[in-house]
Design an enzyme around this catalytic site. Structure first.
Site, PDB file in Angstrom:
ATOM      1  N   ASP A  34      13.204 141.841  43.261  1.00 13.17           N
ATOM      2  CA  ASP A  34      12.975 140.486  43.413  1.00 13.17           C
ATOM      3  C   ASP A  34      14.005 139.516  43.899  1.00 13.17           C
ATOM      4  OD1 ASP A  34      14.635 140.366  41.434  1.00 13.17           O
ATOM      5  OD2 ASP A  34      13.549 139.667  39.893  1.00 13.17           O
ATOM      6  N   GLY A  35      15.066 140.215  44.551  1.00 12.97           N
ATOM      7  CA  GLY A  35      16.262 139.512  45.300  1.00 12.97           C
ATOM      8  C   GLY A  35      17.328 139.092  44.388  1.00 12.97           C
ATOM      9  N   GLU A  36      17.209 139.176  43.005  1.00  9.00           N
ATOM     10  CA  GLU A  36      18.232 138.948  42.217  1.00  9.00           C
ATOM     11  C   GLU A  36      19.463 139.976  42.420  1.00  9.00           C
ATOM     12  OE1 GLU A  36      17.125 138.818  38.246  1.00  9.00           O
ATOM     13  OE2 GLU A  36      15.951 136.945  38.166  1.00  9.00           O
ATOM     14  N   ARG A  93      27.650 119.274  55.242  1.00  6.06           N
ATOM     15  CA  ARG A  93      27.290 118.405  55.622  1.00  6.06           C
ATOM     16  C   ARG A  93      26.363 117.227  54.824  1.00  6.06           C
ATOM     17  NH1 ARG A  93      24.300 121.288  60.331  1.00  6.06           N
ATOM     18  NH2 ARG A  93      24.135 122.900  58.660  1.00  6.06           N
ATOM     19  N   GLN A  94      26.123 117.939  53.599  1.00  7.21           N
ATOM     20  CA  GLN A  94      25.412 117.123  52.336  1.00  7.21           C
ATOM     21  C   GLN A  94      26.668 116.553  51.519  1.00  7.21           C
ATOM     22  OE1 GLN A  94      22.434 117.168  53.305  1.00  7.21           O
ATOM     23  NE2 GLN A  94      22.626 118.804  54.644  1.00  7.21           N
ATOM     24  N   HIS A 127      33.361 119.619  57.444  1.00  5.19           N
ATOM     25  CA  HIS A 127      32.477 118.630  58.399  1.00  5.19           C
ATOM     26  C   HIS A 127      33.295 117.433  58.257  1.00  5.19           C
ATOM     27  CE1 HIS A 127      29.462 116.984  60.237  1.00  5.19           C
ATOM     28  NE2 HIS A 127      29.163 116.158  59.265  1.00  5.19           N
ATOM     29  N   LYS A 188      25.368 110.119  68.948  1.00 14.52           N
ATOM     30  CA  LYS A 188      24.023 110.946  68.798  1.00 14.52           C
ATOM     31  C   LYS A 188      23.542 110.174  67.618  1.00 14.52           C
ATOM     32  CE  LYS A 188      24.431 114.853  66.125  1.00 14.52           C
ATOM     33  NZ  LYS A 188      24.852 116.271  65.920  1.00 14.52           N
ATOM     34  N   ARG A 190      20.478 111.304  64.352  1.00 14.68           N
ATOM     35  CA  ARG A 190      19.827 112.387  63.564  1.00 14.68           C
ATOM     36  C   ARG A 190      18.897 111.701  62.929  1.00 14.68           C
ATOM     37  NH1 ARG A 190      20.095 118.068  63.300  1.00 14.68           N
ATOM     38  NH2 ARG A 190      22.266 117.972  64.283  1.00 14.68           N
ATOM     39  N   THR A 223      22.368 120.162  69.317  1.00 17.21           N
ATOM     40  CA  THR A 223      23.288 119.123  69.385  1.00 17.21           C
ATOM     41  C   THR A 223      23.964 119.655  70.918  1.00 17.21           C
ATOM     42  OG1 THR A 223      23.743 118.472  67.308  1.00 17.21           O
ATOM     43  CG2 THR A 223      25.576 118.310  68.586  1.00 17.21           C
TER      44      THR A 223
HETATM   45  C1  R5P Z   1      26.768 117.353  62.704  1.00 19.68           C
HETATM   46  O1  R5P Z   1      27.425 116.236  62.275  1.00 19.68           O
HETATM   47  C2  R5P Z   1      27.606 118.334  62.934  1.00 19.68           C
HETATM   48  O2  R5P Z   1      29.020 117.980  63.118  1.00 19.68           O
HETATM   49  C3  R5P Z   1      27.035 119.268  64.029  1.00 19.68           C
HETATM   50  O3  R5P Z   1      27.159 118.463  65.268  1.00 19.68           O
HETATM   51  C4  R5P Z   1      25.427 119.766  63.771  1.00 19.68           C
HETATM   52  O4  R5P Z   1      25.731 120.461  62.438  1.00 19.68           O
HETATM   53  C5  R5P Z   1      24.956 120.551  64.859  1.00 19.68           C
HETATM   54  O5  R5P Z   1      23.748 121.118  64.436  1.00 19.68           O
HETATM   55  P1  R5P Z   1      22.698 121.482  65.516  1.00 19.68           P
HETATM   56  O6  R5P Z   1      23.287 122.656  65.983  1.00 19.68           O
HETATM   57  O7  R5P Z   1      21.567 121.766  64.484  1.00 19.68           O
HETATM   58  O8  R5P Z   1      22.296 120.484  66.240  1.00 19.68           O
END
Ligand code: R5P
Length: 296
Positions: A34-36, A93-94, A127, A188, A190, A223
């Site tokens: 089951d992945g455990e 990133r979170q 990050h 950029k 998102r 990106t």
């Molecule tokens: C975003 O702020 C990060 O620095 C990267 O630019 C990002 O995570 C790249 O993600 P992806 O390859 O999905 O565009």
């Protein structure tokens, strides 16, 4: 000192162990139907300082659970201390609430690592620099930028590029390593709901120059691809990219191979499975940086 490796970091750990002239301790990671997972250390760690090298790329949650279980096994088995080398800290990133009602995934990860009794963390290219302050345990924050500088110094007539405004600090540091090499930035956006990327503006001149994009994470590859398109549209003579963490989500290898980028440099903070390798990919090892940090 005893060394252990989890999945996604075996090759890197072997390089570090070779540098330090130490043996890797055996460990079983059994996966049930089951992945455990169940961890079993096959070495005596009582009273030992232990180092665990384990990255947390795709599948991030599965890798974190494995990491948590190995720390627990080490602590339960009497390790004196546990130093975690997490070459790529997934969820970085979170790191804050972007929209009301969201969780802060990274804070949950950090709390769990600390609750389990981690004594020290060594990681690379977080990050954002403010993440260092989230940890209560000592943290060593390494960077692959010095390795990138070594590879870039032989290029001629180039300009460094940050593909988003959040990467300015990174590109400035790299510029300093390269005798104040010129750099430009891209604005950029998102979409927070769909994660779709748009590139709105290039700040600076790339005409007649080789453009070298620098970023921390390569996930979908969008990106890098979109930045390369914008740079070529603005008359750059060619595009290379340098990214520390090759997360390589599904489709990223094809996106980048088909892109206008000539070579995609990444590091081995995440072990890249054979099926995700592509001809334009170049891997630089961070083993010596980690070795240096472990020697203290
Ligand atoms: C975003 O702020 C990060 O620095 C990267 O630019 C990002 O995570 C790249 O993600 P992806 O390859 O999905 O565009």
């Amino acid at each position: 000192m005893k060394f252990f490796s989890g999945s996604q970091s075996e090759k890197l750990t072997q390089k570090v162990c070779k540098n330090l002239n130490v043996k890797l301790s055996p460990m079983e990671i059994f996966v049930f139907g089951d992945g455990e997972k169940r961890i079993k250390l096959n070495d005596n760690v009582v009273g030992q300082d232990c180092v665990l090298i384990k990255s947390t790329g795709i599948p991030t949650d599965v890798n974190y659970m494995e990491l948590f279980f190995i720390i627990d096994a080490l602590k339960r088995s009497g390790a004196k201390s546990v130093t975690l080398v997490i070459p790529y800290l997934g969820y970085s990133r979170q790191d804050h609430v972007f929209r009301e009602g969201e969780d802060v995934s990274l804070q949950v990860i950090i709390k769990t690592l600390e609750t389990l009794g981690t004594d020290k963390i060594i990681t690379l290219d977080l990050h954002s620099i403010k993440i260092v302050e989230f940890f209560k345990v000592p943290i060593v924050h390494l960077s692959a930028l010095e390795l990138f500088a070594k590879a870039i110094k032989d290029f001629e007539n180039y300009v460094l590029v940050s593909p988003d405004m959040g990467g300015i600090r990174r590109v400035k540091i790299l510029s300093e390593f390269l005798n104040n090499a010129p750099f430009v930035t891209i604005e950029k956006d998102r979409d927070l709901k769909t994660a779709d990327v748009t590139m709105n503006k290039l700040n600076g001149e790339v005409k007649g120059k080789l453009a070298i994009i620098v970023d921390d994470i390569l996930s979908s590859g969008k990106t890098l691809k979109m930045a390369a398109d914008l740079l070529i549209e603005n008359k750059a003579t060619g595009v290379y990219s340098f990214t520390t963490h090759a997360v390589l989500a599904d489709g990223a290898a094809d996106t980048l191979q088909a892109s206008q980028i000539k070579k995609v440099f990444v590091t081995d903070t995440i072990e890249i499975p054979r099926e995700k390798h592509f001809p334009k990919l170049e891997i630089i090892s961070v083993a010596n940086l980690i070795t240096r940090a472990l020697r203290g």
